[in-house]
Design a protein around this motif. Structure first.
Motif, PDB file in Angstrom:
ATOM      1  N   MET A  43       0.755  -1.091  -0.273  1.00 27.70           N
ATOM      2  CA  MET A  43       0.075   0.021  -0.054  1.00 27.70           C
ATOM      3  C   MET A  43       1.010   0.909  -0.116  1.00 27.70           C
ATOM      4  N   ASP A  44       0.436   2.214  -0.715  1.00 27.57           N
ATOM      5  CA  ASP A  44       1.253   3.465  -0.796  1.00 27.57           C
ATOM      6  C   ASP A  44       0.531   4.561  -0.306  1.00 27.57           C
ATOM      7  N   PHE A  45       1.208   5.361   0.684  1.00 21.37           N
ATOM      8  CA  PHE A  45       0.544   6.479   1.118  1.00 21.37           C
ATOM      9  C   PHE A  45       1.282   7.541   0.804  1.00 21.37           C
ATOM     10  N   THR A  46       0.867   8.693   0.310  1.00 23.97           N
ATOM     11  CA  THR A  46       1.462   9.869   0.090  1.00 23.97           C
ATOM     12  C   THR A  46       1.087  11.293   0.724  1.00 23.97           C
ATOM     13  N   GLU A  47       1.447  12.253   0.630  1.00 30.22           N
ATOM     14  CA  GLU A  47       1.232  13.678   1.139  1.00 30.22           C
ATOM     15  C   GLU A  47       0.231  14.499   0.184  1.00 30.22           C
ATOM     16  N   VAL A  48      -0.821  15.049   0.126  1.00 35.11           N
ATOM     17  CA  VAL A  48      -1.349  16.184  -0.493  1.00 35.11           C
ATOM     18  C   VAL A  48      -1.708  17.266   0.197  1.00 35.11           C
ATOM     19  N   HIS A  49      -1.957  18.272  -0.491  1.00 34.00           N
ATOM     20  CA  HIS A  49      -2.215  19.514   0.366  1.00 34.00           C
ATOM     21  C   HIS A  49      -3.525  20.036   0.138  1.00 34.00           C
ATOM     22  N   VAL A  50      -4.341  20.015   1.100  1.00 34.54           N
ATOM     23  CA  VAL A  50      -5.684  20.920   1.140  1.00 34.54           C
ATOM     24  C   VAL A  50      -5.624  22.270   0.945  1.00 34.54           C
ATOM     25  N   TRP A  51      -5.954  23.050   0.071  1.00 30.64           N
ATOM     26  CA  TRP A  51      -5.898  24.590  -0.052  1.00 30.64           C
ATOM     27  C   TRP A  51      -6.794  25.077   0.625  1.00 30.64           C
ATOM     28  N   ALA A  52      -8.262  24.791   0.534  1.00 29.60           N
ATOM     29  CA  ALA A  52      -9.335  25.471   1.201  1.00 29.60           C
ATOM     30  C   ALA A  52      -9.462  24.956   2.850  1.00 29.60           C
ATOM     31  N   THR A  53     -10.416  25.909   3.318  1.00 30.78           N
ATOM     32  CA  THR A  53     -10.646  25.649   4.815  1.00 30.78           C
ATOM     33  C   THR A  53     -12.177  25.293   5.075  1.00 30.78           C
ATOM     34  N   GLY A  54     -12.059  24.088   6.105  1.00 29.51           N
ATOM     35  CA  GLY A  54     -13.587  23.479   6.349  1.00 29.51           C
ATOM     36  C   GLY A  54     -13.897  22.503   5.516  1.00 29.51           C
ATOM     37  N   VAL A 124     -12.209  13.308  -0.053  1.00 26.81           N
ATOM     38  CA  VAL A 124     -12.354  14.700  -0.226  1.00 26.81           C
ATOM     39  C   VAL A 124     -12.199  14.957  -1.689  1.00 26.81           C
ATOM     40  N   ASN A 125     -12.956  15.679  -2.250  1.00 29.85           N
ATOM     41  CA  ASN A 125     -12.724  15.956  -3.757  1.00 29.85           C
ATOM     42  C   ASN A 125     -11.731  16.847  -3.905  1.00 29.85           C
ATOM     43  N   ASN A 126     -10.902  16.262  -5.156  1.00 29.48           N
ATOM     44  CA  ASN A 126      -9.838  16.989  -5.604  1.00 29.48           C
ATOM     45  C   ASN A 126      -9.904  18.494  -6.039  1.00 29.48           C
ATOM     46  N   VAL A 127     -10.754  18.729  -6.011  1.00 30.70           N
ATOM     47  CA  VAL A 127     -11.069  20.401  -6.198  1.00 30.70           C
ATOM     48  C   VAL A 127     -10.485  21.128  -5.062  1.00 30.70           C
ATOM     49  N   TYR A 128     -10.342  20.633  -4.009  1.00 36.19           N
ATOM     50  CA  TYR A 128     -10.059  21.083  -2.794  1.00 36.19           C
ATOM     51  C   TYR A 128      -8.586  20.742  -2.547  1.00 36.19           C
ATOM     52  N   ILE A 129      -7.781  20.089  -3.275  1.00 40.20           N
ATOM     53  CA  ILE A 129      -6.384  19.501  -3.155  1.00 40.20           C
ATOM     54  C   ILE A 129      -5.762  20.178  -4.037  1.00 40.20           C
ATOM     55  N   THR A 130      -4.448  20.768  -3.954  1.00 35.15           N
ATOM     56  CA  THR A 130      -3.491  21.276  -4.864  1.00 35.15           C
ATOM     57  C   THR A 130      -3.214  20.470  -5.800  1.00 35.15           C
ATOM     58  N   GLY A 131      -3.067  20.684  -7.258  1.00 38.37           N
ATOM     59  CA  GLY A 131      -2.722  19.930  -8.171  1.00 38.37           C
ATOM     60  C   GLY A 131      -3.713  19.922  -9.275  1.00 38.37           C
TER      61      GLY A 131
END
Length: 143
Positions: A43-54, A124-131
């Motif tokens: 299993m691969d885990f990675t880091e993502v950045h959420v740019w929005a609040t709440g 979480v929808n990717n619209v809220y994740i940087t990339g």
């Protein structure tokens, strides 16, 4: 190795061991079977950045029909809110297509399965994740 990385490594080892002992039909919290992990590798885990609040993190308890429906098609109607995440880096497991979400000029059908700061796992929808709409560094989920 920091405490978070150690905890993640131990959790991964526990899930793999438990699924292996339970047999090929056993599922993890992500819905992947032991056989899927054998074919796909570790299993691969990675880091993502959420740019929005709440931002809502959505899921249901594993082993329930509601969890299966939420995993099959992540959406606001299939998955209840279990936590939230705001502007920060979180651990992600995989991504898959679900309900189209549009917000702040962005649109995406891709949802990422991630761990909230409170420890809850969910979508979480990717619209809220940087990339990009489909994140190149996050694996696609097994169906």
């Amino acid at each position: 190795m920091n405490a978070r990385a150690t905890a993640r490594t131990l959790a991964t080892a526990f899930l793999v061991a438990a699924a292996t002992m339970a047999g090929p039909a056993a599922t993890t919290a992500t819905g992947a079977t032991a056989g899927d992990r054998t074919r796909a590798g570790a299993m691969d885990f990675t880091e993502v950045h959420v740019w929005a609040t709440g931002v809502n993190v959505r899921n249901h308890p594993s082993g329930t029909p509601a969890f299966d429906q939420c995993y099959a098609f992540p959406s606001r109607s299939n998955c209840r809110v279990v936590a939230s995440v705001s502007r920060g880096t979180v651990t992600a497991y995989c991504q898959k297509q679900g309900e189209l979400i549009a917000d702040s000029g962005y649109r995406s059908r891709w949802w990422t399965y991630l761990e909230s700061p409170s420890g809850q796992w969910g979508w979480v929808n990717n619209v809220y994740i940087t990339g990009d709409e489909h994140l190149a560094h996050v694996s696609d989920c097994e169906n």
